[in-house]
Scaffold this motif. Structure first.
Motif, PDB file in Angstrom:
ATOM      1  N   VAL A  51       0.913  -1.162   0.063  1.00  0.00           N
ATOM      2  CA  VAL A  51      -0.121   0.035   0.019  1.00  0.00           C
ATOM      3  C   VAL A  51       0.983   1.375  -0.144  1.00  0.00           C
ATOM      4  N   LYS A  52       0.777   2.024  -1.251  1.00  0.00           N
ATOM      5  CA  LYS A  52       1.937   2.931  -1.454  1.00  0.00           C
ATOM      6  C   LYS A  52       1.299   4.220  -0.760  1.00  0.00           C
ATOM      7  N   THR A  53       2.017   4.736   0.337  1.00  0.00           N
ATOM      8  CA  THR A  53       1.612   5.944   0.935  1.00  0.00           C
ATOM      9  C   THR A  53       3.053   6.930   0.819  1.00  0.00           C
ATOM     10  N   LEU A  54       2.941   8.025   1.480  1.00  0.00           N
ATOM     11  CA  LEU A  54       4.040   9.138   1.453  1.00  0.00           C
ATOM     12  C   LEU A  54       5.196   8.324   2.487  1.00  0.00           C
ATOM     13  N   TYR A  55       4.805   7.644   3.306  1.00  0.00           N
ATOM     14  CA  TYR A  55       5.826   7.136   4.139  1.00  0.00           C
ATOM     15  C   TYR A  55       5.796   5.506   3.982  1.00  0.00           C
ATOM     16  N   ASP A  56       6.936   4.961   4.298  1.00  0.00           N
ATOM     17  CA  ASP A  56       6.962   3.400   4.270  1.00  0.00           C
ATOM     18  C   ASP A  56       7.493   3.025   5.616  1.00  0.00           C
ATOM     19  N   ASN A  57       7.703   3.717   6.625  1.00  0.00           N
ATOM     20  CA  ASN A  57       8.390   3.203   7.931  1.00  0.00           C
ATOM     21  C   ASN A  57       7.598   3.428   9.063  1.00  0.00           C
ATOM     22  N   VAL A  58       6.169   3.800   9.094  1.00  0.00           N
ATOM     23  CA  VAL A  58       5.092   3.985  10.051  1.00  0.00           C
ATOM     24  C   VAL A  58       5.071   2.836  10.933  1.00  0.00           C
ATOM     25  N   ASN A  59       5.030   3.262  12.296  1.00  0.00           N
ATOM     26  CA  ASN A  59       4.960   2.004  13.199  1.00  0.00           C
ATOM     27  C   ASN A  59       5.079   2.761  14.552  1.00  0.00           C
ATOM     28  N   VAL A  60       3.748   3.152  14.777  1.00  0.00           N
ATOM     29  CA  VAL A  60       3.437   3.920  16.076  1.00  0.00           C
ATOM     30  C   VAL A  60       2.085   3.529  16.587  1.00  0.00           C
ATOM     31  N   VAL A  61       2.141   3.823  17.883  1.00  0.00           N
ATOM     32  CA  VAL A  61       0.576   3.208  18.587  1.00  0.00           C
ATOM     33  C   VAL A  61       0.160   4.332  19.337  1.00  0.00           C
ATOM     34  N   THR A  62      -1.250   4.846  19.316  1.00  0.00           N
ATOM     35  CA  THR A  62      -1.714   5.732  20.372  1.00  0.00           C
ATOM     36  C   THR A  62      -2.558   4.951  21.128  1.00  0.00           C
ATOM     37  N   VAL A  63      -2.119   5.548  22.478  1.00  0.00           N
ATOM     38  CA  VAL A  63      -2.947   5.092  23.427  1.00  0.00           C
ATOM     39  C   VAL A  63      -3.903   6.413  24.329  1.00  0.00           C
ATOM     40  N   ARG A  64      -5.138   6.099  23.910  1.00  0.00           N
ATOM     41  CA  ARG A  64      -6.071   7.079  24.250  1.00  0.00           C
ATOM     42  C   ARG A  64      -6.874   6.942  25.472  1.00  0.00           C
ATOM     43  N   GLU A  65      -6.894   7.787  26.527  1.00  0.00           N
ATOM     44  CA  GLU A  65      -7.711   7.517  27.448  1.00  0.00           C
ATOM     45  C   GLU A  65      -9.195   7.705  26.975  1.00  0.00           C
ATOM     46  N   ASN A  66     -10.217   7.017  27.472  1.00  0.00           N
ATOM     47  CA  ASN A  66     -11.394   6.795  26.886  1.00  0.00           C
ATOM     48  C   ASN A  66     -12.732   7.451  27.502  1.00  0.00           C
ATOM     49  N   THR A  67     -12.576   7.690  28.824  1.00  0.00           N
ATOM     50  CA  THR A  67     -13.698   7.814  29.528  1.00  0.00           C
ATOM     51  C   THR A  67     -14.057   9.302  30.003  1.00  0.00           C
ATOM     52  N   GLU A  68     -12.977  10.277  29.904  1.00  0.00           N
ATOM     53  CA  GLU A  68     -13.153  11.638  30.311  1.00  0.00           C
ATOM     54  C   GLU A  68     -12.542  12.678  29.544  1.00  0.00           C
TER      55      GLU A  68
END
Length: 376
Positions: free
Chosen positions: A142-159
């Protein structure tokens, strides 16, 4: 705007990636195992609206082809039958998730202007799903502007800004309250650090706007720092840093490899996780999972796409990859790896792709190709 706390710093630093385990890169819950490879798991299924039933059927077919020990308990939430102001999710549906411990949710649409509380917000609140985890990793083929993305978002979900506390102060003036608590902030920080540790990540970044919201985001940062200090005191090699929200967004667009695991309050997580999805090809590819003490709910975070509903054009990848996060949480690593490998093979070959990622295949053709690749 950046604070760095180090225990025993790894030689790879913030840009390093060699220590990460690819196999465990989207393993979710570091605290406890809710599953066993020998038992049959009952999963509550919310097919959703629009294209939801089509992509849910695709995931069910792939899971069946993989001979997974899963049975489905389906609950349909029909927003058309709900009265204004009425809860859209039944007690029966909520109890199903709490009883089974697992849920897979297709895209849902909350009617606007009819007094209904957001479906997603209702599910997160009622089920105690305090953490939303979204890995964004580049897909082969899948061609995008970047080929080295490997990040994780941890989001507080309740407030945060999504606490749902708004009122009219005076005609033409509305006040919306942002709630940040020590308990929720510490819990999400601990989850982020435990996740990073168990998944061989190198850095945890707290994303904030404490330069403006000094008390609320200041408390969030204080809790993150305390957790970071505890990990450092135990000899953790994790690196901790802090970034203003706008700087984090800029870093992601300029060079996503600069960031690893990011933890943040609710609204920021909603925005940043969608930004990360754009880096790898869009929400149609991005997995998501919500974590609670009693249950796990994997979900597709893209829209219901009513313009193509029922036409067999929908891309089931996001819901499928979310389902794989759930499988790994069940300790079903081998079949999850096998399905993931098949998805990557199909995308790399490029013959079968849905329209949103540059192809013309139908949902069924794409699904059949993945099942075929699993059998090779």
């Amino acid at each position: 705007c950046r604070l760095i706390l180090q225990g025993c710093r790894t030689s790879n630093g913030i840009l390093g990636r060699s220590s990460r385990s690819e196999k465990s890169s989207i393993l979710l819950h570091p605290f406890r195992s809710l599953g066993s490879t020998r038992q049959i798991h009952t999963v509550t299924l919310f097919p959703g609206d629009g294209i939801g039933p089509e992509i849910a059927e695709s995931v069910q077919r792939i899971f069946a082809a993989a001979e997974l020990p899963i049975q489905w308990e389906e609950h349909v939430i029909d927003v058309r039958k709900a009265k204004p102001g009425e809860d859209l999710v039944s007690r029966e549906a909520l109890d199903s998730v709490l009883r089974n411990g697992w849920a897979l949710k297709g895209p849902m649409e909350t009617p606007i202007g009819k007094g209904h509380r957001s479906l997603n917000l209702t599910l997160r609140k009622e089920l105690g799903l305090y953490a939303n985890v979204r890995p964004a990793r580049s897909f082969p083929g899948v061609k995008t502007l970047y080929d080295n993305v490997n990040v994780v978002t941890v989001r507080e979900n309740t407030e945060g800004e999504y606490s749902g506390l708004e009122h009219v102060v005076y005609p033409g003036v509305v006040e919306s309250l942002k709630v940040i608590t020590r308990q929720a902030s510490t819990r999400i920080a601990e989850y982020a650090f435990a996740y990073a540790t168990s998944n061989n990540r190198t850095t945890v970044t707290a994303v904030h706007k404490a330069s403006v919201m000094r008390l609320s985001d200041g408390l969030f940062l204080q809790c993150c720092r305390e957790v970071a200090e505890r990990y450092a005191a135990r000899g953790s090699t994790l690196r901790y840093e802090e970034l203003l929200l706008d700087n984090a967004a800029s870093f992601l667009v300029a060079n996503p490899a600069r960031l690893d695991v990011m933890v943040m309050p609710n609204l920021y997580g909603d925005i940043i996780s969608d930004l990360c999805a754009g880096l790898i090809g869009g929400l149609g590819l991005t997995p998501s999972c919500n974590i609670g003490e009693q249950c796990v709910m994997a979900e597709a975070v893209h829209g219901t796409a009513p313009d193509i509903a029922g036409q067999g054009k929908a891309n089931p990848t996001a819901l499928l990859m979310s389902g794989l996060m759930m499988l790994r949480h069940m300790e079903l690593h081998e079949p999850a790896d096998r399905i993931e490998k098949a998805v990557f093979q199909v995308l790399t070959d490029g013959k079968y792709r849905t329209g949103d990622i540059g192809g013309s295949s139908s949902t069924k053709e794409y699904t059949d190709a993945i099942i075929g690749a699993m059998k090779e």
